[in-house]
Structures are given as structure tokens and as C-alpha cells.
Design a protein around this motif. Structure first.
Motif, PDB file in Angstrom:
ATOM      1  N   MET A 166       0.867  -1.170   0.000  1.00 13.97           N
ATOM      2  CA  MET A 166       0.000   0.000   0.000  1.00 13.97           C
ATOM      3  C   MET A 166       0.906   1.223   0.000  1.00 13.97           C
ATOM      4  O   MET A 166       1.635   1.454   0.980  1.00 13.97           O
ATOM      5  N   PRO A 167       0.876   2.017  -1.049  1.00 15.07           N
ATOM      6  CA  PRO A 167       1.766   3.174  -1.104  1.00 15.07           C
ATOM      7  C   PRO A 167       1.290   4.359  -0.281  1.00 15.07           C
ATOM      8  O   PRO A 167       2.011   5.345  -0.119  1.00 15.07           O
ATOM      9  N   THR A 168       0.074   4.276   0.240  1.00 11.67           N
ATOM     10  CA  THR A 168      -0.512   5.348   1.019  1.00 11.67           C
ATOM     11  C   THR A 168      -1.657   4.765   1.825  1.00 11.67           C
ATOM     12  O   THR A 168      -2.121   3.647   1.541  1.00 11.67           O
ATOM     13  N   LEU A 169      -2.141   5.523   2.813  1.00 11.43           N
ATOM     14  CA  LEU A 169      -3.359   5.140   3.519  1.00 11.43           C
ATOM     15  C   LEU A 169      -4.520   6.053   3.145  1.00 11.43           C
ATOM     16  O   LEU A 169      -5.609   5.926   3.712  1.00 11.43           O
ATOM     17  N   ASP A 170      -4.307   6.932   2.190  1.00  6.72           N
ATOM     18  CA  ASP A 170      -5.363   7.841   1.767  1.00  6.72           C
ATOM     19  C   ASP A 170      -6.440   7.063   1.011  1.00  6.72           C
ATOM     20  O   ASP A 170      -6.149   6.428  -0.014  1.00  6.72           O
ATOM     21  N   PRO A 171      -7.691   7.081   1.491  1.00  7.88           N
ATOM     22  CA  PRO A 171      -8.740   6.286   0.846  1.00  7.88           C
ATOM     23  C   PRO A 171      -8.924   6.598  -0.631  1.00  7.88           C
ATOM     24  O   PRO A 171      -9.085   5.687  -1.452  1.00  7.88           O
TER      25      PRO A 171
ATOM     26  N   VAL B 120      -7.516  -9.097  -3.988  1.00  6.31           N
ATOM     27  CA  VAL B 120      -7.894  -9.271  -2.582  1.00  6.31           C
ATOM     28  C   VAL B 120      -7.301  -8.143  -1.750  1.00  6.31           C
ATOM     29  O   VAL B 120      -6.086  -7.894  -1.794  1.00  6.31           O
ATOM     30  N   GLY B 121      -8.147  -7.459  -1.009  1.00  3.39           N
ATOM     31  CA  GLY B 121      -7.701  -6.536   0.024  1.00  3.39           C
ATOM     32  C   GLY B 121      -7.845  -7.232   1.361  1.00  3.39           C
ATOM     33  O   GLY B 121      -8.919  -7.715   1.705  1.00  3.39           O
ATOM     34  N   SER B 122      -6.765  -7.306   2.116  1.00  2.00           N
ATOM     35  CA  SER B 122      -6.753  -8.064   3.368  1.00  2.00           C
ATOM     36  C   SER B 122      -6.509  -7.124   4.542  1.00  2.00           C
ATOM     37  O   SER B 122      -5.425  -6.544   4.673  1.00  2.00           O
ATOM     38  N   GLY B 123      -7.519  -6.972   5.386  1.00  2.00           N
ATOM     39  CA  GLY B 123      -7.410  -6.095   6.543  1.00  2.00           C
ATOM     40  C   GLY B 123      -8.196  -6.650   7.718  1.00  2.00           C
ATOM     41  O   GLY B 123      -8.100  -7.825   8.040  1.00  2.00           O
ATOM     42  N   PHE B 124      -9.010  -5.805   8.351  1.00  2.00           N
ATOM     43  CA  PHE B 124      -9.932  -6.248   9.402  1.00  2.00           C
ATOM     44  C   PHE B 124     -10.956  -5.143   9.584  1.00  2.00           C
ATOM     45  O   PHE B 124     -10.586  -3.968   9.677  1.00  2.00           O
ATOM     46  N   THR B 125     -12.228  -5.492   9.638  1.00  2.00           N
ATOM     47  CA  THR B 125     -13.271  -4.479   9.592  1.00  2.00           C
ATOM     48  C   THR B 125     -13.267  -3.587  10.821  1.00  2.00           C
ATOM     49  O   THR B 125     -13.595  -2.398  10.727  1.00  2.00           O
ATOM     50  N   THR B 126     -12.934  -4.096  11.973  1.00  2.00           N
ATOM     51  CA  THR B 126     -12.594  -3.236  13.111  1.00  2.00           C
ATOM     52  C   THR B 126     -11.277  -3.743  13.681  1.00  2.00           C
ATOM     53  O   THR B 126     -11.020  -4.948  13.733  1.00  2.00           O
ATOM     54  N   HIS B 127     -10.440  -2.797  14.115  1.00  2.00           N
ATOM     55  CA  HIS B 127      -9.088  -3.189  14.529  1.00  2.00           C
ATOM     56  C   HIS B 127      -8.546  -2.171  15.529  1.00  2.00           C
ATOM     57  O   HIS B 127      -7.980  -1.143  15.148  1.00  2.00           O
ATOM     58  N   ASN B 128      -8.737  -2.480  16.804  1.00  2.00           N
ATOM     59  CA  ASN B 128      -8.206  -1.641  17.878  1.00  2.00           C
ATOM     60  C   ASN B 128      -7.588  -2.562  18.914  1.00  2.00           C
ATOM     61  O   ASN B 128      -8.281  -3.086  19.796  1.00  2.00           O
ATOM     62  N   LEU B 129      -6.291  -2.792  18.803  1.00  2.00           N
ATOM     63  CA  LEU B 129      -5.645  -3.760  19.680  1.00  2.00           C
ATOM     64  C   LEU B 129      -5.483  -3.229  21.105  1.00  2.00           C
ATOM     65  O   LEU B 129      -5.290  -4.010  22.030  1.00  2.00           O
ATOM     66  N   SER B 130      -5.570  -1.914  21.283  1.00  2.00           N
ATOM     67  CA  SER B 130      -5.495  -1.393  22.646  1.00  2.00           C
ATOM     68  C   SER B 130      -6.736  -1.763  23.448  1.00  2.00           C
ATOM     69  O   SER B 130      -6.719  -1.780  24.674  1.00  2.00           O
TER      70      SER B 130
ATOM     71  N   THR C  25      -5.531   3.588  10.372  1.00  2.00           N
ATOM     72  CA  THR C  25      -6.495   3.095   9.394  1.00  2.00           C
ATOM     73  C   THR C  25      -5.975   1.992   8.484  1.00  2.00           C
ATOM     74  O   THR C  25      -6.655   1.603   7.535  1.00  2.00           O
ATOM     75  N   GLU C  26      -4.787   1.424   8.757  1.00  2.00           N
ATOM     76  CA  GLU C  26      -4.184   0.492   7.805  1.00  2.00           C
ATOM     77  C   GLU C  26      -4.996  -0.778   7.599  1.00  2.00           C
ATOM     78  O   GLU C  26      -4.931  -1.393   6.525  1.00  2.00           O
ATOM     79  N   HIS C  27      -5.826  -1.182   8.582  1.00  2.00           N
ATOM     80  CA  HIS C  27      -6.593  -2.420   8.398  1.00  2.00           C
ATOM     81  C   HIS C  27      -7.913  -2.197   7.652  1.00  2.00           C
ATOM     82  O   HIS C  27      -8.504  -3.165   7.171  1.00  2.00           O
ATOM     83  N   PHE C  28      -8.358  -0.965   7.545  1.00  2.00           N
ATOM     84  CA  PHE C  28      -9.536  -0.672   6.735  1.00  2.00           C
ATOM     85  C   PHE C  28      -9.123  -0.238   5.326  1.00  2.00           C
ATOM     86  O   PHE C  28      -9.888  -0.377   4.372  1.00  2.00           O
ATOM     87  N   ALA C  29      -7.906   0.230   5.194  1.00  2.00           N
ATOM     88  CA  ALA C  29      -7.433   0.789   3.928  1.00  2.00           C
ATOM     89  C   ALA C  29      -7.504  -0.182   2.751  1.00  2.00           C
ATOM     90  O   ALA C  29      -7.844   0.239   1.633  1.00  2.00           O
ATOM     91  N   PRO C  30      -7.196  -1.488   2.922  1.00  2.00           N
ATOM     92  CA  PRO C  30      -7.285  -2.380   1.755  1.00  2.00           C
ATOM     93  C   PRO C  30      -8.671  -2.450   1.130  1.00  2.00           C
ATOM     94  O   PRO C  30      -8.800  -2.797  -0.054  1.00  2.00           O
TER      95      PRO C  30
END
Length: 259
Positions: free
Chosen positions: A132-137, A158-168, A220-225
Motif C-alpha cells: 500500500m503506497p498510502t493510507l489515503d482512501p 484481494v484486500g486483506s485487513g480487518f473491519t474493526t481493529h483496535n488492539l489497545s 487506518t491500515e486495516h480498513f485501507a485495503p
């Protein structure tokens, strides 16, 4: 050759491969898809600008995680490289004036090989991972549009991410079947409605339009794909539907198929 669909999937951490429900969902999903000639995958775990092509020959996987049991570092996925696909990507992007780099030693990371091992366990389909060269949607959406012609050549994008992703907010003590926190459920519902309703404008501005966006995706990297996948289906849009839903440790594993 019929046009291949485009996918956005929630890949999870390596232990998600131990989840019998998720692995069955992926296997069932693939059983209903046409067999691709090759797979082009964009993972949340590789950001590099300009866009960079991964290895086009077999190289070791990238175990880009820490603190897991040793068996997760022994997983292999020996899929063929896709040099022809890499050249096609280069031509499409160069035609648009976009530079392309190549990292011949960069193997598949866990955002790529963890789901692909469940989807295509024989590892007999050529795979190319691109960064991904950027995270800009908006820029990722345009990248997907540039790559869309590959779908007519039998390539599964295929875009591989996660629909919600907050590990904290991730609490392993609650177990994989824990009820989702409110922010995860709210964002998941919104994403489902926006994607299946093809509200592209709202999706591109999700940081302002989606409920609990900054909790669901502090980064936003997991929604970006998703935006690469959306763009790959923009010019000739087909049906958009959720194929997998539900939660894993409270995180939404919703995954979409376009056309």
C-alpha cells in the motif's frame, strides 16, 4: 474468460487459523468462486511508497508478529510467484504515470498467507503481493481502478485487513466468542450498510461519517485495503455483499465480495 470477483477479507492474527468457524467460512467462500489464474493481494501489513511489488519467485514468508508460540513461525505457504502478473501491474501503473518498485526478497506477510492457506491450501495458484503506497482512501480507490482490468484476465484481487481493529481495546481474557464492544458493533453495522449500499462517498470519508471510527480504527491500515477492492469494482460495479460476518475477540471479521 469471465470476470473475477474482488474481495475484502478480515484476516486476523495467526491464531485465527485455529478458529474452526473462520477456516470453514473461508473454505466455503472459495468453493463458490471461480478458480483464479493468479491472486493479487494487498495486506494491511505492508506499507511502502511508491507501490512496491513483492517477490516473483518463491522466497520465505514474512513472520511479521512477535510473542506467539513457535508453531506459528513454522507455517509455510509455497505458492508460485507471478512474474507475468507483476509485469502487467507495472504496465498498468506506468501507463498512469505511477512509479513502481520491486522488492525481490519480500515474501508474503501474515495478512496474505494466513487467509490464503485456508482458501487455497494446495498453494498452487501464483500469488503477487503489492504494497500500500498510502493510507489515503481516495488514492487507494484510484489504485484499485487502475488494477481493475486484471480481473478480466482471471486475477483475483484481494484486500486483506480487518473491519474493526483496535488492539489497545483487545482483551484476550474474554475469549474469541466474546460479545463485541459497542464501538465495534456500531462501526461494523455502518460498514455493512455503506458497502452493500455502495455509498462510496461515505466510505471514502469514513473517518468523519462512520460511528466510532477512531475507536474502530485508531490507525487506518486495516480498513485501507477495502478501498483498493472498492476501486477495482468501480467502473463496472456488480453486487456487493457480505460473505462473512461475526466477531473474533470482539473485533468485526466482516468480509465482502464484489460481483
Amino acid at each position: 474468460m469471465s470476470r473475477m470477483p474482488a474481495l475484502y477479507l478480515s484476516h486476523g492474527a495467526p491464531p485465527l487459523a485455529d478458529d474452526a468457524v473462520w477456516t470453514r467460512e473461508l473454505a466455503d467462500w472459495v468453493a463458490a468462486l471461480p478458480r483464479p489464474e493468479a491472486i493479487l493481494i494487498v495486506s494491511a501489513h505492508w506499507e511502502a511508497a511508491p507501490l512496491t511489488l513483492g517477490a516473483t519467485e518463491r522466497v520465505p514468508l514474512v513472520y511479521d508478529f512477535w510473542g506467539f508460540p513457535e508453531r506459528y513461525y513454522r507455517v509455510t505457504y509455497d505458492a508460485p510467484g507471478a512474474p507475468g502478473l507483476a509485469e502487467d501491474v507495472r504496465k498498468l501503473l506506468n501507463r498512469a504515470g505511477r512509479p513502481v518498485h520491486h522488492d525481490p526478497g519480500r515474501g508474503l506477510d501474515h495478512g496474505a498467507y494466513v487467509p490464503l492457506k485456508e482458501m487455497y491450501p494446495q498453494a498452487d495458484i501464483p500469488v503477487l503481493q503489492v504494497s500500500m503506497p498510502t493510507l489515503d482512501p481516495g488514492e487507494l480507490f484510484e489504485l484499485g481502478r487502475r488494477l481493475a482490468p486484471l480481473r478480466d484476465q482471471g486475477v483475483l484481487i484481494v484486500g486483506s485487513g480487518f473491519t474493526t481493529h483496535n488492539l489497545s481495546a483487545f482483551d484476550p481474557r474474554k475469549g474469541p466468542d466474546a460479545d463485541p464492544p459497542g464501538w465495534s458493533a456500531e462501526f461494523d453495522r455502518w460498514a455493512h450498510e455503506a458497502v452493500t449500499g455502495r455509498d462510496v462517498d461515505a466510505l471514502l470519508d469514513f473517518r468523519h461519517k462512520a460511528p466510532a471510527a477512531r475507536l474502530a480504527h485508531p490507525r487506518t491500515e486495516h480498513f485501507a485495503p477495502l478501498f483498493v477492492t472498492l476501486g477495482a469494482d468501480a467502473d463496472r460495479p456488480g453486487e456487493a455483499r457480505a460473505v462473512i460476518d461475526g466477531y473474533w475477540y470482539g473485533l468485526a471479521k466482516r468480509s465482502f465480495q464484489f460481483a
